[in-house]
Every structure is written in structure tokens, then in C-alpha cells.
Design a protein around this motif. Sequence first.
Motif, PDB file in Angstrom:
ATOM      1  N   ILE A 291     -12.828  -7.122  -5.625  1.00  0.00           N
ATOM      2  CA  ILE A 291     -11.687  -6.514  -6.115  1.00  0.00           C
ATOM      3  C   ILE A 291     -13.036  -5.807  -6.916  1.00  0.00           C
ATOM      4  CG2 ILE A 291     -10.198  -6.840  -8.054  1.00  0.00           C
ATOM      5  CD1 ILE A 291      -9.431  -8.895  -6.439  1.00  0.00           C
ATOM      6  N   PRO A 292     -12.511  -4.504  -6.498  1.00  0.00           N
ATOM      7  CA  PRO A 292     -12.699  -2.897  -6.853  1.00  0.00           C
ATOM      8  C   PRO A 292     -12.706  -3.373  -8.477  1.00  0.00           C
ATOM      9  CG  PRO A 292     -10.407  -2.515  -6.417  1.00  0.00           C
ATOM     10  CD  PRO A 292     -11.172  -4.015  -5.809  1.00  0.00           C
ATOM     11  N   PRO A 293     -13.460  -1.997  -9.141  1.00  0.00           N
ATOM     12  CA  PRO A 293     -13.276  -1.817  -9.746  1.00  0.00           C
ATOM     13  C   PRO A 293     -12.003  -1.127 -11.052  1.00  0.00           C
ATOM     14  CG  PRO A 293     -15.173  -0.891  -9.829  1.00  0.00           C
ATOM     15  CD  PRO A 293     -14.578  -1.268  -8.657  1.00  0.00           C
ATOM     16  N   ASN A 294     -11.808  -0.842 -12.479  1.00  0.00           N
ATOM     17  CA  ASN A 294     -10.999   0.185 -12.562  1.00  0.00           C
ATOM     18  C   ASN A 294      -8.865  -0.461 -11.856  1.00  0.00           C
ATOM     19  OD1 ASN A 294     -12.355   1.341 -14.062  1.00  0.00           O
ATOM     20  ND2 ASN A 294     -13.349   2.225 -12.342  1.00  0.00           N
TER      21      ASN A 294
ATOM     22  N   TYR B 117      -2.042  -9.731   1.303  1.00  0.00           N
ATOM     23  CA  TYR B 117      -2.194  -9.323   0.355  1.00  0.00           C
ATOM     24  C   TYR B 117      -2.393 -10.279  -1.419  1.00  0.00           C
ATOM     25  CZ  TYR B 117       0.231  -5.141   2.919  1.00  0.00           C
ATOM     26  OH  TYR B 117       0.096  -4.779   3.934  1.00  0.00           O
ATOM     27  N   LEU B 118      -3.315  -9.173  -1.787  1.00  0.00           N
ATOM     28  CA  LEU B 118      -3.762 -10.187  -3.138  1.00  0.00           C
ATOM     29  C   LEU B 118      -3.280  -9.025  -3.602  1.00  0.00           C
ATOM     30  CD1 LEU B 118      -7.740 -10.587  -1.677  1.00  0.00           C
ATOM     31  CD2 LEU B 118      -6.074 -11.887  -1.919  1.00  0.00           C
ATOM     32  N   LEU B 119      -1.904 -10.025  -4.895  1.00  0.00           N
ATOM     33  CA  LEU B 119      -1.344  -9.410  -6.298  1.00  0.00           C
ATOM     34  C   LEU B 119      -2.144  -9.599  -7.099  1.00  0.00           C
ATOM     35  CD1 LEU B 119       0.824  -7.804  -7.284  1.00  0.00           C
ATOM     36  CD2 LEU B 119       1.969 -10.532  -7.230  1.00  0.00           C
ATOM     37  N   ILE B 120      -2.934  -8.675  -8.055  1.00  0.00           N
ATOM     38  CA  ILE B 120      -3.972  -8.392  -9.237  1.00  0.00           C
ATOM     39  C   ILE B 120      -3.032  -8.845 -10.331  1.00  0.00           C
ATOM     40  CG2 ILE B 120      -5.264  -7.534 -10.589  1.00  0.00           C
ATOM     41  CD1 ILE B 120      -6.618  -8.215  -7.868  1.00  0.00           C
ATOM     42  N   LYS B 121      -3.501  -9.289 -11.450  1.00  0.00           N
ATOM     43  CA  LYS B 121      -2.426 -10.363 -12.163  1.00  0.00           C
ATOM     44  C   LYS B 121      -3.713 -10.572 -13.005  1.00  0.00           C
ATOM     45  CE  LYS B 121       0.070 -14.190 -15.081  1.00  0.00           C
ATOM     46  NZ  LYS B 121       0.048 -15.029 -14.466  1.00  0.00           N
ATOM     47  N   ILE B 122      -4.109  -9.408 -14.441  1.00  0.00           N
ATOM     48  CA  ILE B 122      -5.002  -9.570 -15.451  1.00  0.00           C
ATOM     49  C   ILE B 122      -4.739 -10.168 -16.537  1.00  0.00           C
ATOM     50  CG2 ILE B 122      -6.069  -8.225 -17.159  1.00  0.00           C
ATOM     51  CD1 ILE B 122      -5.820  -5.508 -15.124  1.00  0.00           C
ATOM     52  N   GLU B 123      -5.393 -11.123 -16.991  1.00  0.00           N
ATOM     53  CA  GLU B 123      -4.737 -12.126 -18.264  1.00  0.00           C
ATOM     54  C   GLU B 123      -5.857 -11.483 -19.650  1.00  0.00           C
ATOM     55  OE1 GLU B 123      -7.423 -15.520 -16.468  1.00  0.00           O
ATOM     56  OE2 GLU B 123      -5.622 -16.217 -14.888  1.00  0.00           O
TER      57      GLU B 123
ATOM     58  N   GLU C 234      -1.438 -14.707  -5.424  1.00  0.00           N
ATOM     59  CA  GLU C 234      -1.736 -13.727  -6.790  1.00  0.00           C
ATOM     60  C   GLU C 234      -3.102 -14.195  -7.312  1.00  0.00           C
ATOM     61  OE1 GLU C 234      -0.160 -14.762 -10.971  1.00  0.00           O
ATOM     62  OE2 GLU C 234       1.641 -13.601 -10.094  1.00  0.00           O
ATOM     63  N   VAL C 235      -3.678 -13.852  -7.732  1.00  0.00           N
ATOM     64  CA  VAL C 235      -5.107 -13.558  -8.067  1.00  0.00           C
ATOM     65  C   VAL C 235      -5.278 -12.782  -9.878  1.00  0.00           C
ATOM     66  CG1 VAL C 235      -7.501 -13.140  -7.588  1.00  0.00           C
ATOM     67  CG2 VAL C 235      -6.103 -12.797  -5.705  1.00  0.00           C
ATOM     68  N   SER C 236      -5.698 -13.928 -10.264  1.00  0.00           N
ATOM     69  CA  SER C 236      -5.665 -13.899 -11.495  1.00  0.00           C
ATOM     70  C   SER C 236      -7.377 -13.236 -12.663  1.00  0.00           C
ATOM     71  CB  SER C 236      -5.298 -14.674 -12.907  1.00  0.00           C
ATOM     72  OG  SER C 236      -3.671 -15.171 -12.098  1.00  0.00           O
ATOM     73  N   ILE C 237      -7.129 -12.232 -12.797  1.00  0.00           N
ATOM     74  CA  ILE C 237      -8.839 -11.511 -13.342  1.00  0.00           C
ATOM     75  C   ILE C 237      -8.172 -11.881 -14.629  1.00  0.00           C
ATOM     76  CG2 ILE C 237      -9.810 -11.143 -11.470  1.00  0.00           C
ATOM     77  CD1 ILE C 237      -8.546  -8.397 -11.974  1.00  0.00           C
ATOM     78  N   THR C 238     -10.089 -11.283 -15.684  1.00  0.00           N
ATOM     79  CA  THR C 238     -10.140 -11.285 -17.340  1.00  0.00           C
ATOM     80  C   THR C 238      -9.970  -9.340 -16.651  1.00  0.00           C
ATOM     81  OG1 THR C 238     -12.664 -10.555 -17.089  1.00  0.00           O
ATOM     82  CG2 THR C 238     -11.765 -13.104 -17.661  1.00  0.00           C
ATOM     83  N   ILE C 239      -9.431  -8.741 -18.242  1.00  0.00           N
ATOM     84  CA  ILE C 239      -9.405  -7.217 -18.754  1.00  0.00           C
ATOM     85  C   ILE C 239     -11.679  -7.284 -17.926  1.00  0.00           C
ATOM     86  CG2 ILE C 239      -9.533  -5.811 -19.852  1.00  0.00           C
ATOM     87  CD1 ILE C 239      -7.354  -6.736 -21.784  1.00  0.00           C
ATOM     88  N   GLU C 240     -12.412  -7.442 -18.439  1.00  0.00           N
ATOM     89  CA  GLU C 240     -13.493  -7.390 -18.191  1.00  0.00           C
ATOM     90  C   GLU C 240     -14.140  -7.255 -16.747  1.00  0.00           C
ATOM     91  OE1 GLU C 240     -14.001  -9.941 -21.731  1.00  0.00           O
ATOM     92  OE2 GLU C 240     -12.244  -9.671 -20.069  1.00  0.00           O
TER      93      GLU C 240
ATOM     94  N   GLY D 207      -1.034  -5.743 -11.349  1.00  0.00           N
ATOM     95  CA  GLY D 207       0.552  -5.458 -10.646  1.00  0.00           C
ATOM     96  C   GLY D 207      -0.637  -4.390  -9.353  1.00  0.00           C
ATOM     97  N   PHE D 208      -1.639  -4.301  -9.457  1.00  0.00           N
ATOM     98  CA  PHE D 208      -2.423  -3.649  -8.112  1.00  0.00           C
ATOM     99  C   PHE D 208      -2.236  -4.555  -6.998  1.00  0.00           C
ATOM    100  CE2 PHE D 208      -6.628  -2.448  -5.800  1.00  0.00           C
ATOM    101  CZ  PHE D 208      -5.625  -0.556  -5.869  1.00  0.00           C
ATOM    102  N   LYS D 209      -2.197  -4.396  -5.434  1.00  0.00           N
ATOM    103  CA  LYS D 209      -2.538  -4.757  -4.605  1.00  0.00           C
ATOM    104  C   LYS D 209      -3.411  -4.730  -3.426  1.00  0.00           C
ATOM    105  CE  LYS D 209       2.335  -5.834  -3.350  1.00  0.00           C
ATOM    106  NZ  LYS D 209       3.267  -6.117  -2.135  1.00  0.00           N
ATOM    107  N   ILE D 210      -3.710  -5.746  -3.466  1.00  0.00           N
ATOM    108  CA  ILE D 210      -5.800  -5.119  -1.663  1.00  0.00           C
ATOM    109  C   ILE D 210      -4.601  -5.460  -1.358  1.00  0.00           C
ATOM    110  CG2 ILE D 210      -7.463  -6.156  -2.226  1.00  0.00           C
ATOM    111  CD1 ILE D 210      -8.750  -6.707  -4.909  1.00  0.00           C
ATOM    112  N   ARG D 211      -5.244  -5.346   0.382  1.00  0.00           N
ATOM    113  CA  ARG D 211      -4.732  -5.230   1.274  1.00  0.00           C
ATOM    114  C   ARG D 211      -5.852  -5.503   2.408  1.00  0.00           C
ATOM    115  NH1 ARG D 211      -4.448  -2.006   5.968  1.00  0.00           N
ATOM    116  NH2 ARG D 211      -3.408  -3.298   8.160  1.00  0.00           N
ATOM    117  N   ILE D 212      -5.723  -6.943   2.991  1.00  0.00           N
ATOM    118  CA  ILE D 212      -6.930  -7.216   3.963  1.00  0.00           C
ATOM    119  C   ILE D 212      -6.090  -7.396   5.435  1.00  0.00           C
ATOM    120  CG2 ILE D 212      -8.638  -9.369   4.592  1.00  0.00           C
ATOM    121  CD1 ILE D 212      -8.366 -10.436   1.844  1.00  0.00           C
TER     122      ILE D 212
END
Length: 340
Positions: A202-205, A231-237, A145-151, A209-214
Motif C-alpha cells: 500500500i503506497p503512502p498518502n 482491485y483493492l478498495l482502501i478503507k481507512i479505519e 476491500e482492504v482496511s488500514i489505519t490512518i498511520e 476509497g482509493f483503488k489499487i489495480r493489480i
Amino acid sequence: MKTKDFYKILEIDETATDSDIKSAYRKLARKFHPDIAGSTPENVAHFKDINEAYSTLIDRRKRYNYDALRRLYSYTSNTDKTDTKDTASENAAASKKNNEPKSQYQSKNYFHGVWEDFLNAQHQQKEYKKQQAAQPEDGSDITTEVSITIEEALYGTTKKINVLHTNPCPKCNGRKFTNNTLCQHCSGTGFVSEHKKFTVKIPPNVKNGFKIRIAEEGNSGINGGKNGNLYLLIKIENNSGFKYDGCNILKTVPITPYEAVLGADIEIPVFNGKITMKILPNTNSGQKFRLQGQGLTINGTVGDLIVTVEIKIPDNLSREEIELYKKLAKISTNNLRKRI
């Protein structure tokens, strides 16, 4: 040479099926478990024998090998026994002597057959291990899991992450054994764990719950098998006062009573700075304003920023402000609760 009789320990016949073995094991394991039968040395030893017997007989290769050893032990035990003399007559002794060569021949054939069975079992076991060792096995995927802000979700970002990988042991190459003993480097597990650092974009927009595959950055494969994927599971804080509604961004903004009555141009903080929004005169608390094109862009669709205003009274009013409110209270003729 002596070996335990696992069939007697499990109280089953030599022709027992896997189902019979499992049934007998469950029954005896419950009966002789130290928590039930007591933790005396005899009970503990018998419980260990039950588990050893089950692990051997339920495995077809181990059972085949054990049966060969058991027959070999049975042969050696029988040939070591001393025959008691028959004192009835010399004829009986002579008859026994005449039959002795045939008995020895049969015994030799039996021993030869048992020994061949044992060697065959050993050979099959070696071949099986050889085939298993040579068979490629793909590594498993890793999801973190990767946590990011809404910005960061809106404009994209770069993150440094630390991922725990499981790789084949470099000493035994995942085989668990070295020099016919358990590998000390991996404690016989065949694998070692290590952390690996990544810098990922991390791409914009992106959405929650979005998954990024490496590709091929998961756990390592064995014997030439492919590596798994990461797989990076996006968690928006949600820590900035913004919320999502599809492509739209929602935000609540406080305004003063005089701004609500008179109207005003107010500044609203957004992801990349500030924007100015016009408050119309006589604005009520809870009223919404839509700023087009200020939301997220997802699959070519551009959302809006929807601002909800909330009338707030400042915490520290000056004496002059309070006097003006008193004057307003005296001259006001409006009764908002008239129709309640």
C-alpha cells in the motif's frame, strides 16, 4: 418413439412467436403453480411439463431440434397405423392399391426430409457448441476491500490478503460437460472457486476509497481470454483519534485547567512518534493550534496537523489539589456568567 407435444402443453400454435411463448408460459405458470393449484401429483407433473416446454421452445436451437423430432415421430405414428378396409367394392380396393406406390414414394420423401432436418439440426448444434467452446472470453474483475489505519495510510504499509477467485474447471475447461455428461468436478457449472493469497504494498498518502489495480489477478479467462484485474478498495479505519480534512489531520487533545491558565509544553502522539506543542497561557477549551507540515502529502501538497485542545478535570484529584481549588474559589473575583 414418443415425445411430449410442447405446443399443446403451452396451448399455442406451431407458428407461435417468442412473445406468444412467454405470454402463454406466464399465464399457465401462475395458473398451475402448486402453491395456487395445489400440490397434487398431477398438478406438480403438469407444472414440470409447462417449464420443460417453455425452456425448449424459447431456445431457438432446442426448438428447431424438437420440431424435427416431432415431425419424425408424426411420420412413424402415421405409418404404423393400420388402414381400415373399404368394403364398398373391389374397385375401391383396386383403386387404393393402384395409388399405394405413389403414397409410399411421397411418404419416403417426407421421411427423408424430416430425417435430413434432424441431422441438420444436430450438425448445427455441434458446430455452435464448437464455435462457443473456441471463442475466447475474458475473465471478470475482482474488487476486495482492504482496511488500514490512518498511520498506514500516511506512511504506507504491506498487507497480506486472501481473495476468492473463480476459475474455469480444470476437468471440463469451463464447458460444463465431460464425455457427454455433466462434469462431476464442478457439478456442471463450468467453474471452481479457490482462495489465493497475495502480499500487496500500500503506497503512502492514500485516501479513503482509493483503488489499487493489480493487473490480470482477477478471475481467469476462458479459451485464451485475458484474466480480469484485481482491485483493492482502501478503507481507512478511524480508530486512532485522528480525522481527515483533505491533506490536514485533525486531533483533539485534553489539557488540565492549570495548563490552560499557565500555559505548558505538552507532548502529542503522532504516527511516527511524538511531537512537542506549546500551549499558550489563558488557552480556552476548543481553541485550535496548527502544526504546519505534519499532515498528509497528496499530489505534492503537504497538509498540517490541527490540534483542538479540550480542558479536562482529572478523575482522581488528590486532597491537596481539592484544597487548592477551594482556596482558588474563595479568592477569585471573576464572574464568567455575568453577561449571560
